[in-house]
Write a protein that holds these residues in place. Structure first.
Motif, PDB file in Angstrom:
ATOM      1  N   GLU A 106       0.458   0.369  -4.601  1.00  0.00           N
ATOM      2  CA  GLU A 106      -0.120  -0.754  -5.348  1.00  0.00           C
ATOM      3  C   GLU A 106      -1.646  -0.781  -5.198  1.00  0.00           C
ATOM      4  O   GLU A 106      -2.208  -0.268  -4.225  1.00  0.00           O
ATOM      5  CB  GLU A 106       0.452  -2.076  -4.840  1.00  0.00           C
ATOM      6  CG  GLU A 106       1.957  -2.207  -4.963  1.00  0.00           C
ATOM      7  CD  GLU A 106       2.417  -2.438  -6.394  1.00  0.00           C
ATOM      8  OE1 GLU A 106       1.604  -2.905  -7.212  1.00  0.00           O
ATOM      9  OE2 GLU A 106       3.594  -2.139  -6.682  1.00  0.00           O
ATOM     10  N   ALA A 107      -2.320  -1.426  -6.142  1.00  0.00           N
ATOM     11  CA  ALA A 107      -3.769  -1.618  -6.066  1.00  0.00           C
ATOM     12  C   ALA A 107      -4.107  -2.481  -4.859  1.00  0.00           C
ATOM     13  O   ALA A 107      -3.340  -3.375  -4.485  1.00  0.00           O
ATOM     14  CB  ALA A 107      -4.273  -2.283  -7.341  1.00  0.00           C
ATOM     15  N   LYS A 115       0.832  -1.207   0.000  1.00  0.00           N
ATOM     16  CA  LYS A 115       0.000   0.000   0.000  1.00  0.00           C
ATOM     17  C   LYS A 115       0.871   1.263   0.000  1.00  0.00           C
ATOM     18  O   LYS A 115       0.578   2.240  -0.711  1.00  0.00           O
ATOM     19  CB  LYS A 115      -0.928  -0.007   1.219  1.00  0.00           C
ATOM     20  CG  LYS A 115      -1.853   1.220   1.298  1.00  0.00           C
ATOM     21  CD  LYS A 115      -2.779   1.106   2.489  1.00  0.00           C
ATOM     22  CE  LYS A 115      -3.528   2.408   2.720  1.00  0.00           C
ATOM     23  NZ  LYS A 115      -4.385   2.800   1.577  1.00  0.00           N
ATOM     24  N   THR A 164      -6.205  -4.891  -4.457  1.00  0.00           N
ATOM     25  CA  THR A 164      -6.259  -6.332  -4.747  1.00  0.00           C
ATOM     26  C   THR A 164      -4.859  -6.945  -4.747  1.00  0.00           C
ATOM     27  O   THR A 164      -4.665  -8.069  -4.265  1.00  0.00           O
ATOM     28  CB  THR A 164      -6.938  -6.590  -6.097  1.00  0.00           C
ATOM     29  OG1 THR A 164      -6.328  -5.753  -7.093  1.00  0.00           O
ATOM     30  CG2 THR A 164      -8.428  -6.277  -6.033  1.00  0.00           C
TER      31      THR A 164
END
Length: 296
Positions: free
Chosen positions: A262-263, A258, A265
């Motif tokens: 990053e995404a 995070k 998921t």
């Protein structure tokens, strides 16, 4: 020990460090230390604020922390209270039950003026409820939270070392809360009139101005919530050696991705893989590199 990049994100973890006396032997532990250990393994410049006694157990803990690449600069030495020792018993379904003594050195973490500069320079501040059981450490924690950019509350209820009032106060200071499937039920009963998880989460986010809630559910995976979505994730299927620290490794792995933008998921997928690997190893802080678990 992993070498960190010069521009590595910074994290500070606050709270208990201790010796876990497990059926299989004695291991260094405490959720804040576990999270800091895994954050550093995963490329985050993590430090730890805690306190140990002026005794052999304390010296050994400081030595262990230094050996895993975490600075002992903010580990205070208490001349009156002993280093924390915890008895951990393995129950059904590989669940560990902990007997935690009180008081102990980390109940008396004192404010230091250099903390303010450190916390304002950090990207994330991770704390739990256990270190707020005593007023001295609680007051230090509350001052730290006033200076934090992004506060992550690892709720981590350990009976009888918490109160509704303490949890409410800490939730109101947090941006992000991580709970397990039992803790979300407790908070739902305390603070809402709902029974359904999704309704409880929405009510908690509104009541305490939380931006994100992450609920871990062991072998069943878990669910991430923010203001606009909920995302379920699956746990990796592994042969469980012990579950000590698996939630801590999950949180650290999630935050490491995070903080890298990053995404969600991808953060969840990575965290599930790391936590799965940790449950297949002995103890909360096994020696490993990302290559050992096929991650990148």
């Amino acid at each position: 020990m992993n070498d960190l990049l010069p521009n590595a994100k910074k994290a500070i973890c606050f709270g208990e460090i201790l010796w876990d006396n497990l059926p299989s032997g004695r291991l260094a532990g405490g959720a804040p230390m576990n999270v800091a250990y895994h954050l550093r393994k995963l490329g985050i410049d993590a430090s730890l604020i805690s306190r140990v006694g002026n005794d052999q157990a304390g010296q050994e803990l400081v030595g262990f922390i230094s050996s895993i690449g975490i600075s002992a600069e903010n580990i205070q030495i208490d001349t009156k209270q002993k280093t924390s020792e915890v008895l951990a018993e393995l129950k059904a379904n590989n669940e560990m039950v902990y007997t935690i003594t009180y008081p102990t050195a980390w109940d008396f973490i004192a404010w230091q003026h250099n903390f303010e500069q450190q916390i304002t320079a950090s990207d994330v501040f991770v704390f739990g409820s256990l270190a707020a059981r005593n007023e001295k450490s609680k007051q230090t924690l509350l001052v730290l939270l006033e200076h934090s950019k992004f506060s992550v509350f690892d709720v981590n209820l350990r009976a009888p070392h918490y109160t509704k009032e303490n949890i409410s106060q800490l939730l109101s200071k947090a941006d992000f809360a991580k709970l397990n499937e039992n803790e979300i039920v407790v908070l739902g009963e305390w603070f809402t009139s709902f029974k359904k998880e999704e309704d409880i989460v929405k009510a908690l986010m509104e009541q305490f101005a939380l931006t994100e809630i992450l609920i871990t559910k062991g072998a069943e995976g878990g669910t991430y919530y923010d203001s606009s979505q909920s995302i379920n994730y699956s746990a990796d299927k592994v042969e469980v050696i012990d579950t000590v620290g698996s939630g801590d490794s999950f949180l650290a792995a999630f935050l490491s991705k995070k903080l890298g933008g990053e995404a969600i998921t991808d953060c969840l997928d990575f965290a599930a893989k790391v936590a799965g690997f940790i449950t297949s190893q002995k103890g909360a802080c096994p020696s490993y590199d990302i290559a050992d678990i096929g991650l990148k």
